[in-house]
Design a protein around this motif. Structure first.
Motif, PDB file in Angstrom:
ATOM      1  N   PRO A   1      10.346  -3.857   2.517  1.00 53.56           N
ATOM      2  CA  PRO A   1       9.985  -3.899   3.937  1.00 53.56           C
ATOM      3  C   PRO A   1       9.743  -2.521   4.538  1.00 53.56           C
ATOM      4  O   PRO A   1       9.082  -2.408   5.573  1.00 53.56           O
ATOM      5  CB  PRO A   1      11.192  -4.598   4.588  1.00 53.56           C
ATOM      6  CG  PRO A   1      12.298  -4.433   3.617  1.00 53.56           C
ATOM      7  CD  PRO A   1      11.683  -4.434   2.266  1.00 53.56           C
ATOM      8  N   ARG A   2      10.258  -1.476   3.880  1.00 54.69           N
ATOM      9  CA  ARG A   2      10.058  -0.116   4.383  1.00 54.69           C
ATOM     10  C   ARG A   2       9.029   0.656   3.552  1.00 54.69           C
ATOM     11  O   ARG A   2       9.038   1.881   3.513  1.00 54.69           O
ATOM     12  CB  ARG A   2      11.395   0.634   4.380  1.00 54.69           C
ATOM     13  CG  ARG A   2      12.389   0.121   5.412  1.00 54.69           C
ATOM     14  CD  ARG A   2      13.755   0.735   5.214  1.00 54.69           C
ATOM     15  NE  ARG A   2      13.744   2.188   5.261  1.00 54.69           N
ATOM     16  CZ  ARG A   2      13.766   2.911   6.378  1.00 54.69           C
ATOM     17  NH1 ARG A   2      13.787   2.300   7.559  1.00 54.69           N
ATOM     18  NH2 ARG A   2      13.770   4.226   6.339  1.00 54.69           N
ATOM     19  N   SER A   3       8.151  -0.066   2.895  1.00 57.84           N
ATOM     20  CA  SER A   3       7.196   0.566   1.999  1.00 57.84           C
ATOM     21  C   SER A   3       5.847   0.808   2.669  1.00 57.84           C
ATOM     22  O   SER A   3       5.359  -0.016   3.440  1.00 57.84           O
ATOM     23  CB  SER A   3       6.991  -0.314   0.756  1.00 57.84           C
ATOM     24  OG  SER A   3       5.975   0.218  -0.080  1.00 57.84           O
ATOM     25  N   LYS A   4       5.235   1.937   2.324  1.00 58.11           N
ATOM     26  CA  LYS A   4       3.841   2.184   2.655  1.00 58.11           C
ATOM     27  C   LYS A   4       3.016   1.711   1.466  1.00 58.11           C
ATOM     28  O   LYS A   4       3.241   2.151   0.331  1.00 58.11           O
ATOM     29  CB  LYS A   4       3.594   3.674   2.905  1.00 58.11           C
ATOM     30  CG  LYS A   4       2.147   4.007   3.234  1.00 58.11           C
ATOM     31  CD  LYS A   4       1.961   5.497   3.466  1.00 58.11           C
ATOM     32  CE  LYS A   4       0.509   5.825   3.789  1.00 58.11           C
ATOM     33  NZ  LYS A   4       0.285   7.287   3.949  1.00 58.11           N
ATOM     34  N   ILE A   5       2.080   0.813   1.713  1.00 54.61           N
ATOM     35  CA  ILE A   5       1.312   0.206   0.624  1.00 54.61           C
ATOM     36  C   ILE A   5      -0.147   0.651   0.695  1.00 54.61           C
ATOM     37  O   ILE A   5      -0.796   0.528   1.732  1.00 54.61           O
ATOM     38  CB  ILE A   5       1.388  -1.327   0.681  1.00 54.61           C
ATOM     39  CG1 ILE A   5       2.847  -1.792   0.574  1.00 54.61           C
ATOM     40  CG2 ILE A   5       0.543  -1.954  -0.430  1.00 54.61           C
ATOM     41  CD1 ILE A   5       3.038  -3.273   0.795  1.00 54.61           C
ATOM     42  N   GLU A   6      -0.641   1.178  -0.410  1.00 53.00           N
ATOM     43  CA  GLU A   6      -2.053   1.537  -0.545  1.00 53.00           C
ATOM     44  C   GLU A   6      -2.684   0.591  -1.567  1.00 53.00           C
ATOM     45  O   GLU A   6      -2.152   0.415  -2.668  1.00 53.00           O
ATOM     46  CB  GLU A   6      -2.212   2.980  -1.005  1.00 53.00           C
ATOM     47  CG  GLU A   6      -1.673   4.030  -0.048  1.00 53.00           C
ATOM     48  CD  GLU A   6      -2.517   4.183   1.210  1.00 53.00           C
ATOM     49  OE1 GLU A   6      -3.676   3.684   1.205  1.00 53.00           O
ATOM     50  OE2 GLU A   6      -2.039   4.784   2.177  1.00 53.00           O
ATOM     51  N   VAL A   7      -3.801  -0.020  -1.201  1.00 53.59           N
ATOM     52  CA  VAL A   7      -4.478  -0.970  -2.091  1.00 53.59           C
ATOM     53  C   VAL A   7      -5.609  -0.264  -2.836  1.00 53.59           C
ATOM     54  O   VAL A   7      -6.431   0.424  -2.225  1.00 53.59           O
ATOM     55  CB  VAL A   7      -5.034  -2.168  -1.299  1.00 53.59           C
ATOM     56  CG1 VAL A   7      -5.800  -3.111  -2.228  1.00 53.59           C
ATOM     57  CG2 VAL A   7      -3.899  -2.908  -0.593  1.00 53.59           C
ATOM     58  N   ILE A   8      -5.639  -0.421  -4.150  1.00 54.13           N
ATOM     59  CA  ILE A   8      -6.728   0.080  -4.989  1.00 54.13           C
ATOM     60  C   ILE A   8      -7.437  -1.131  -5.576  1.00 54.13           C
ATOM     61  O   ILE A   8      -6.794  -2.017  -6.148  1.00 54.13           O
ATOM     62  CB  ILE A   8      -6.203   1.011  -6.093  1.00 54.13           C
ATOM     63  CG1 ILE A   8      -5.481   2.215  -5.461  1.00 54.13           C
ATOM     64  CG2 ILE A   8      -7.343   1.483  -6.986  1.00 54.13           C
ATOM     65  CD1 ILE A   8      -4.896   3.177  -6.465  1.00 54.13           C
ATOM     66  N   SER A   9      -8.719  -1.173  -5.458  1.00 52.46           N
ATOM     67  CA  SER A   9      -9.472  -2.410  -5.697  1.00 52.46           C
ATOM     68  C   SER A   9      -9.457  -2.908  -7.132  1.00 52.46           C
ATOM     69  O   SER A   9      -9.503  -4.114  -7.377  1.00 52.46           O
ATOM     70  CB  SER A   9     -10.920  -2.234  -5.232  1.00 52.46           C
ATOM     71  OG  SER A   9     -11.532  -1.152  -5.925  1.00 52.46           O
ATOM     72  N   ASP A  10      -9.421  -2.010  -8.113  1.00 56.74           N
ATOM     73  CA  ASP A  10      -9.449  -2.487  -9.497  1.00 56.74           C
ATOM     74  C   ASP A  10      -8.676  -1.526 -10.401  1.00 56.74           C
ATOM     75  O   ASP A  10      -8.431  -0.368 -10.039  1.00 56.74           O
ATOM     76  CB  ASP A  10     -10.885  -2.660  -9.995  1.00 56.74           C
ATOM     77  CG  ASP A  10     -11.627  -1.339 -10.107  1.00 56.74           C
ATOM     78  OD1 ASP A  10     -11.369  -0.615 -11.089  1.00 56.74           O
ATOM     79  OD2 ASP A  10     -12.434  -1.032  -9.218  1.00 56.74           O
TER      80      ASP A  10
END
Length: 304
Positions: free
Chosen positions: A161-170
């Motif tokens: 819940p305290r995480s910074k999330i970065e999405v990488i597409s593949d």
């Protein structure tokens, strides 16, 4: 709300299994989940545990025993073992459970996750923090969506819940990024460490300024990782060769300029690099942040 209360209130499962729990990241996740009295935590590792397992944690003798009743399985094994371990876990996991792996290289394991049983929620994540990170800190995780980005994002958010999330597409893009972020960083620090290890480093630290002190701290912290991990990070990512070759070519070019007779040529290359970097980032801010970090570390040391 404490981090323990956040885990209890947000995590949608009752039983967690940690595979590879004797390793440094496995230990981190074991203690992270063990903070919650609402969770049952089971662990497995083929290696000997070198730390005391919390009393609330069950140690299992096989992967099957560890995962077959778990609602959520997290796999923290070496890169070279990740594919086979994921496949074995998937054989025994119950319907509706979720599985996450945390390897630093994604291409091969991503294909296994994509082809897994449809009733299993698969998370392909990369924690961008080390095992010494405090479990109460805000942390960063990379997410490579496997099937349903929104669902996987919600699930990951519930775990951290305290995480910074970065999405990488593949996965290929992830691995190419990591060739620079991890591979190149480890490579240049390994080379620097090799040079420094043959010199009078103790004396150099006494006479050095802030830049050398911070750089050696980074080099020494990287060398704190196991030889097996460093070797895997350097050898297993196929993109590493490309960026290490680029690094060596740039190093050779700059070495020729520094060793040559044209002083202006060296100045021009410095100005060119600085100009390109300033288009990508604020080097003045980085300079100030650098010294703020030094002051913070000095304050921390004074409190010891």
């Amino acid at each position: 709300m404490s981090i323990n209360e956040q885990i209890i209130s947000s995590f949608p499962v009752k039983k967690v299994a940690v595979i590879g729990a004797a390793g440094r990241m496995g230990r981190w996740f074991t203690h992270y989940f063990a903070q919650s009295k609402a969770l049952r935590v089971s662990v497995y590792d083929k290696s000997k545990f070198k730390f005391r397992i919390p009393e609330c944690v069950d140690r299992c003798n096989t992967i099957r025993d560890c995962v077959e009743e778990a609602d959520f399985v997290i796999i923290c094994v070496p890169i070279e073992s990740i594919v086979s371990v994921v496949k074995e876990c998937l054989m025994y996991m119950k319907e509706g459970a979720a599985l996450s792996e945390i390897s630093s290289i994604k291409k091969q394991v991503f294909n296994v996750l994509r082809s897994a049983r449809k009733d299993i929620t698969c998370l392909c994540i990369h924690p961008m923090f080390g095992p010494a990170t405090k479990r109460s800190r805000i942390i960063k995780n990379l997410l490579i969506p496997v099937r349903n980005r929104a669902k996987e994002m919600r699930y990951l958010r519930s775990i951290f819940p305290r995480s910074k999330i970065e999405v990488i597409s593949d996965p290929d893009l992830h691995d190419e990024y990591m060739a620079v972020v991890i591979g190149l960083t480890y490579y240049l620090n390994l080379v620097l460490g090799s040079v420094l290890s043959k010199l009078d480093l103790r004396t150099m630290k006494k006479v050095a300024g802030t830049s050398f002190g911070m750089q050696t701290m980074i080099t020494e912290s990287i060398l704190n990782d196991s030889p097996e991990l460093v070797t895997s990070l350097l050898r297993e990512n196929p993109f590493n060769k490309t960026y290490i070759s680029k690094f060596l070519a740039e190093a050779e070019n700059i070495q020729k300029l520094v060793s040559g007779t044209d002083e202006n040529a060296t100045k021009r290359i410095v100005e060119s690099i600085k100009s390109r970097m300033n288009k990508l980032t604020d080097t003045n801010k980085s300079y100030l942040d650098f010294y703020r970090a030094i002051e913070y570390l000095k304050t921390f040391d004074n409190k010891k």
